[in-house]
Design an enzyme around this catalytic site. Sequence first.
Site, PDB file in Angstrom:
ATOM      1  N   LYS A  80       0.817  -1.167  -0.109  1.00 13.34           N
ATOM      2  CA  LYS A  80       0.075  -0.084  -0.169  1.00 13.34           C
ATOM      3  C   LYS A  80       0.725   1.347  -0.195  1.00 13.34           C
ATOM      4  CE  LYS A  80      -4.320  -1.571   0.292  1.00 13.34           C
ATOM      5  NZ  LYS A  80      -5.147  -1.147  -0.678  1.00 13.34           N
TER       6      LYS A  80
HETATM    7  C1  LIG Z   1      -3.436  -7.024   4.015  1.00  8.27           C
HETATM    8  C2  LIG Z   1      -4.352  -6.617   2.801  1.00  8.27           C
HETATM    9  N1  LIG Z   1      -4.446  -7.516   1.862  1.00  8.27           N
HETATM   10  C3  LIG Z   1      -4.960  -7.270   0.505  1.00  8.27           C
HETATM   11  C4  LIG Z   1      -5.476  -5.842   0.151  1.00  8.27           C
HETATM   12  C5  LIG Z   1      -6.112  -5.562  -1.032  1.00  8.27           C
HETATM   13  O1  LIG Z   1      -5.405  -5.165  -1.932  1.00  8.27           O
HETATM   14  P1  LIG Z   1      -6.152  -4.050  -2.826  1.00  8.27           P
HETATM   15  O2  LIG Z   1      -6.980  -2.721  -1.965  1.00  8.27           O
HETATM   16  O3  LIG Z   1      -5.308  -3.232  -3.734  1.00  8.27           O
HETATM   17  O4  LIG Z   1      -7.328  -4.696  -3.558  1.00  8.27           O
HETATM   18  C6  LIG Z   1      -5.098  -4.973   1.230  1.00  8.27           C
HETATM   19  C7  LIG Z   1      -5.620  -3.580   0.938  1.00  8.27           C
HETATM   20  O5  LIG Z   1      -6.803  -3.347   1.016  1.00  8.27           O
HETATM   21  C8  LIG Z   1      -4.585  -5.077   2.422  1.00  8.27           C
HETATM   22  O6  LIG Z   1      -4.220  -4.326   3.323  1.00  8.27           O
END
Ligand SMILES: Cc1ncc(COP(=O)(O)O)c(C=O)c1O
Length: 325
Positions: free
Chosen positions: A44
Amino acid sequence: MHYVDNILETIGNTPLIRLNKITAEIDALVLAKVEYFNPGSSVKDRMALKMVEDAEADGRLKSGGTIVEGTSGNTGMGLALAAIVKGYKLICVSTDKQSKEKFDILRAVGAEVIVCPTDVAPDDPRSYYSTSKRIAEETPNAWYVNQYDNPSNAVAHYEQTGPEIWKQTDGKITHFVVGVGTGGTISGVAKYLKEQNPDIKIWGIDTYGSVFKKYHETGIFDEKEIYPYITEGIGEDILPENVDFEIIDGFEKVTDKDAAIYTRKLAREEGIFAGNSCGAAVKGVLQLKEHFGPDDVVVVLLHDSGSRYIGKMYNDDWMKEKGFF
Ligand SMILES: Cc1ncc(COP(=O)(O)O)c(C=O)c1O
């Protein structure tokens, strides 16, 4: 001398690591894009910085301003790093489902954290969606990030994560598998990879209790699919604008129990001490094994670090309490 000017310049260029024992039953090369090598310990950081820079560029975020976001922690950490280096205040609004460690980490890097109840509808004034919007409206010189619908989220992955994976696999990637929350990672990476080779298959990993899989397969937003679940970071009870359903070939659901067990296995069998959604993603790859052949190169993206889950799936008492042993 070899140094960078600040912590933000260390974001990206994470390693691609072959999985060995945990995916032994799969007849393909399986590579993990391990995103906890970013300075905020998650993927992120990439989109947080991109969203801040784009908001600065078009005047939504002004000097001395306050950044407000509804975040489960990882986006908050990325925003915190950007806020520190660039001189902004940060307010993070989250839910009581998240690990306490995540809040402590955010407070450690100077963010104000507000915790809201999980089990209320998104349009309920107590929900973290409504609360973050309200705080942004009430705070002078504030900018509400909205990672769910902010296009800079997916653009960060189109500009960085996708090209890195293409280069690291020498263009040989055949399948990309990744957990889906806001959709930024899957949509940005998928757009870039499909532009290079439209035959690359894109699989999203979803949870039981989330609307994505059914919506992708039927076009129906089914409220009966929504119920509380344990896996953190993936699955939603809304349809974020950052999920580009057209570009995704399929969704696979993984249970809370399997996600927890495979998170632990990743650490013990591969030495990759990763977060909860990473266990879900790897178990998803195993569930999809019939789709892969011996010449295939499967890349699974691992979102974050295990350090945020010490009190949960890495804790034996917690596992017992949840009935996962
Ligand atoms: C630990 C974790 N896994 C997966 C995701 C999913 O990623 P995205 O928001 O880019 O779909 C996030 C973010 O929301 C996350 O913090």
